[in-house]
Write a protein that holds these residues in place. Structure first.
Motif, mmCIF file in Angstrom:
data_model
loop_
_atom_site.group_PDB
_atom_site.id
_atom_site.type_symbol
_atom_site.label_atom_id
_atom_site.label_comp_id
_atom_site.label_asym_id
_atom_site.label_seq_id
_atom_site.Cartn_x
_atom_site.Cartn_y
_atom_site.Cartn_z
ATOM 1 N N GLY A 172 0.816 -1.212 0.000
ATOM 2 C CA GLY A 172 0.000 0.000 0.000
ATOM 3 C C GLY A 172 0.850 1.263 0.000
ATOM 4 N N VAL A 173 1.940 1.256 0.771
ATOM 5 C CA VAL A 173 2.842 2.414 0.809
ATOM 6 C C VAL A 173 3.505 2.611 -0.551
ATOM 7 C CG1 VAL A 173 4.943 3.361 1.854
ATOM 8 C CG2 VAL A 173 3.256 2.189 3.284
ATOM 9 N N GLY A 205 -4.408 19.077 -1.480
ATOM 10 C CA GLY A 205 -3.791 18.897 -2.794
ATOM 11 C C GLY A 205 -2.599 17.957 -2.772
ATOM 12 N N ALA A 206 -1.547 18.352 -3.487
ATOM 13 C CA ALA A 206 -0.346 17.525 -3.615
ATOM 14 C C ALA A 206 0.352 17.331 -2.278
ATOM 15 C CB ALA A 206 0.606 18.164 -4.629
ATOM 16 N N THR A 207 0.298 18.352 -1.420
ATOM 17 C CA THR A 207 0.933 18.243 -0.103
ATOM 18 C C THR A 207 0.307 17.129 0.716
ATOM 19 O OG1 THR A 207 1.431 20.616 -0.116
ATOM 20 C CG2 THR A 207 1.501 19.489 2.009
ATOM 21 N N LEU A 208 -0.994 17.006 0.668
ATOM 22 C CA LEU A 208 -1.693 15.954 1.401
ATOM 23 C C LEU A 208 -1.263 14.575 0.906
ATOM 24 C CD1 LEU A 208 -3.884 14.933 3.341
ATOM 25 C CD2 LEU A 208 -5.551 15.237 1.489
ATOM 26 N N ILE A 209 -1.170 14.416 -0.407
ATOM 27 C CA ILE A 209 -0.792 13.115 -0.989
ATOM 28 C C ILE A 209 0.615 12.718 -0.546
ATOM 29 C CG2 ILE A 209 -0.354 11.878 -3.150
ATOM 30 C CD1 ILE A 209 -2.487 13.674 -4.448
ATOM 31 N N VAL A 210 1.561 13.654 -0.659
ATOM 32 C CA VAL A 210 2.946 13.360 -0.282
ATOM 33 C C VAL A 210 3.053 13.101 1.217
ATOM 34 C CG1 VAL A 210 5.301 14.250 -0.207
ATOM 35 C CG2 VAL A 210 3.867 14.711 -2.195
ATOM 36 N N PHE A 211 2.329 13.887 2.021
ATOM 37 C CA PHE A 211 2.399 13.732 3.481
ATOM 38 C C PHE A 211 1.861 12.368 3.913
ATOM 39 C CE2 PHE A 211 0.918 14.277 7.863
ATOM 40 C CZ PHE A 211 2.071 14.801 8.447
ATOM 41 N N ILE A 212 0.790 11.917 3.296
ATOM 42 C CA ILE A 212 0.241 10.588 3.619
ATOM 43 C C ILE A 212 1.261 9.504 3.277
ATOM 44 C CG2 ILE A 212 -1.524 8.895 2.996
ATOM 45 C CD1 ILE A 212 -3.484 11.186 2.634
ATOM 46 N N HIS A 213 1.923 9.659 2.133
ATOM 47 C CA HIS A 213 2.942 8.692 1.736
ATOM 48 C C HIS A 213 4.099 8.681 2.733
ATOM 49 C CE1 HIS A 213 5.614 6.255 -0.628
ATOM 50 N NE2 HIS A 213 6.477 7.242 -0.775
ATOM 51 N N ARG A 214 4.539 9.852 3.145
ATOM 52 C CA ARG A 214 5.635 9.928 4.113
ATOM 53 C C ARG A 214 5.248 9.322 5.458
ATOM 54 N NH1 ARG A 214 8.937 15.648 3.898
ATOM 55 N NH2 ARG A 214 9.539 15.600 1.699
ATOM 56 N N PHE A 215 4.053 9.647 5.914
ATOM 57 C CA PHE A 215 3.583 9.109 7.187
ATOM 58 C C PHE A 215 3.474 7.591 7.112
ATOM 59 C CE2 PHE A 215 0.175 7.968 10.209
ATOM 60 C CZ PHE A 215 0.731 8.489 11.368
ATOM 61 N N GLY A 216 2.986 7.095 5.975
ATOM 62 C CA GLY A 216 2.901 5.653 5.783
ATOM 63 C C GLY A 216 4.269 5.003 5.793
ATOM 64 N N ALA A 217 5.275 5.674 5.209
ATOM 65 C CA ALA A 217 6.637 5.139 5.169
ATOM 66 C C ALA A 217 7.240 5.095 6.575
ATOM 67 C CB ALA A 217 7.500 5.981 4.247
ATOM 68 N N ILE A 218 6.957 6.110 7.395
ATOM 69 C CA ILE A 218 7.458 6.120 8.777
ATOM 70 C C ILE A 218 6.859 4.964 9.572
ATOM 71 C CG2 ILE A 218 7.434 7.408 10.953
ATOM 72 C CD1 ILE A 218 7.548 9.977 9.278
ATOM 73 N N MET A 220 5.764 2.184 8.358
ATOM 74 C CA MET A 220 6.350 0.953 7.837
ATOM 75 C C MET A 220 7.720 0.711 8.452
ATOM 76 S SD MET A 220 6.918 -0.290 3.899
ATOM 77 C CE MET A 220 8.284 0.832 3.553
ATOM 78 N N MET A 221 8.507 1.777 8.628
ATOM 79 C CA MET A 221 9.821 1.648 9.244
ATOM 80 C C MET A 221 9.701 1.140 10.678
ATOM 81 S SD MET A 221 13.072 2.126 8.575
ATOM 82 C CE MET A 221 13.618 0.784 9.616
#
Length: 305
Positions: A172-173, A205-218, A220-221
């Motif tokens: 998903g990430v 917008g784009a900030t929300l999409i990138v932030f969700i991806h980053r939060f998901g990656a954290i 996952m780590m």
């Protein structure tokens, strides 16, 4: 013996070929070359050998390599079914062939009928699964992977479920990352590790999409860290499960760093290289997670190579 050697070679060629397709697919997206051949498929702008432009060269090279790797994988499938007694090998190569055909169909549809970013991101996801399957197939014929179907270290049911859930979550990430790329949302956060100078930026917008991806990656780590220390506690350091867990942790850490490097290189000459590195690392991480999933399955008393 000679047949086995050819079988081993073709499994490795399939794996490296699928990784190359992943990288070239990311290159097509990053260079915005997806329409380099217009609306034509399998031809390129109505020609078998198109007129030279950067976009058409990148897109057509991706198609050509995909076709060659497809033939290699088909050859591998024939060799596995004819000369290998491993049921797991037959499953891996069959599923990889199915995903390859599906990916080719979706790729053709993407050229002929423009699709949304959500659907285009799915193309990368399918390619990632295909690479993981060919990686598992090749590991059967590696020195440390010969007993892939027999290695079943004791793990609690809870940990086995955790391995599978973390693998699905990682997919998903990865999908979110592909969506960031296909929706051209990478500029939503212009710095790292903060996002536009804030811990929690304005979420739109784009900030929300990138932030969700980053939060998901954290997240996952954190899951990967927990899983690694759990595995280390339960099995010995010489065990396949521990070795896979160690590489899982290494690739997860490198993936986080490469994501930051890609953000910092945005708009610079190194950005494309950083993007390719990011793709390679996430592919390796997902492949290792899939290997861990296989190690949780019930083993057999005897496996025939």
């Amino acid at each position: 013996m000679k047949t086995r050697r050819w079988l081993r070679r073709f499994t490795f060629l399939s794996m490296y070929g699928m990784l190359l397709i992943l990288i070239m697919g990311a290159l097509v997206t990053k260079t915005e070359s997806g329409r380099g051949c217009g609306d034509d498929w399998p031809l390129c702008n109505g020609k078998f050998v198109p007129a030279y432009t950067i976009e058409s060269f990148i897109e057509y090279s991706h198609r050509f390599v995909s076709g060659v790797v497809g033939i290699i994988l088909l050859t591998t499938l024939i060799l596995v079914f004819r000369y290998s007694g491993r049921k797991d090998a037959k499953w891996f190569v069959s599923l990889a062939m199915f995903c390859t055909i599906l990916q080719a169909i979706l790729g053709a549809m993407a050229v002929i009928w423009p699709q949304s970013s959500a659907v285009l991101a799915l193309h990368f996801g399918i390619s990632l699964v295909t690479f993981a399957l060919t990686l598992l197939l090749s590991m059967i014929y590696m020195r440390f992977g010969l007993k892939l179907s027999e290695t079943r270290p004791y793990l609690s049911r809870r940990v086995k479920w955790a391995i599978w859930l973390i693998t699905v979550y990682s997919y998903g990430v990865v999908y979110l990352g592909a969506f960031v790329r296909h929706s051209n949302s990478g500029g939503g956060c212009t710095d790292w590790p903060l996002c536009n100078g804030q811990v929690i930026p304005e979420l739109s917008g784009a900030t929300l999409i990138v932030f969700i991806h980053r939060f998901g990656a954290i997240l996952m780590m954190l899951f990967v860290l927990w899983l690694f220390f759990t595995i280390r506690k339960k099995v010995g350091k010489r065990d396949n499960l521990y070795q896979a867990g160690k590489w899982m942790l290494i690739y997860a850490l490198l993936q986080i760093v490469s994501g930051g490097f890609m953000t910092l290189m945005m708009g610079q000459d190194w950005y494309l290289l950083a993007s390719m590195l990011h793709t390679i690392l996430i592919s390796c991480l997902f492949g290792i997670l899939c290997y861990l999933c296989v190690l949780t399955l019930p083993g057999r008393k005897k496996a025939t190579k």
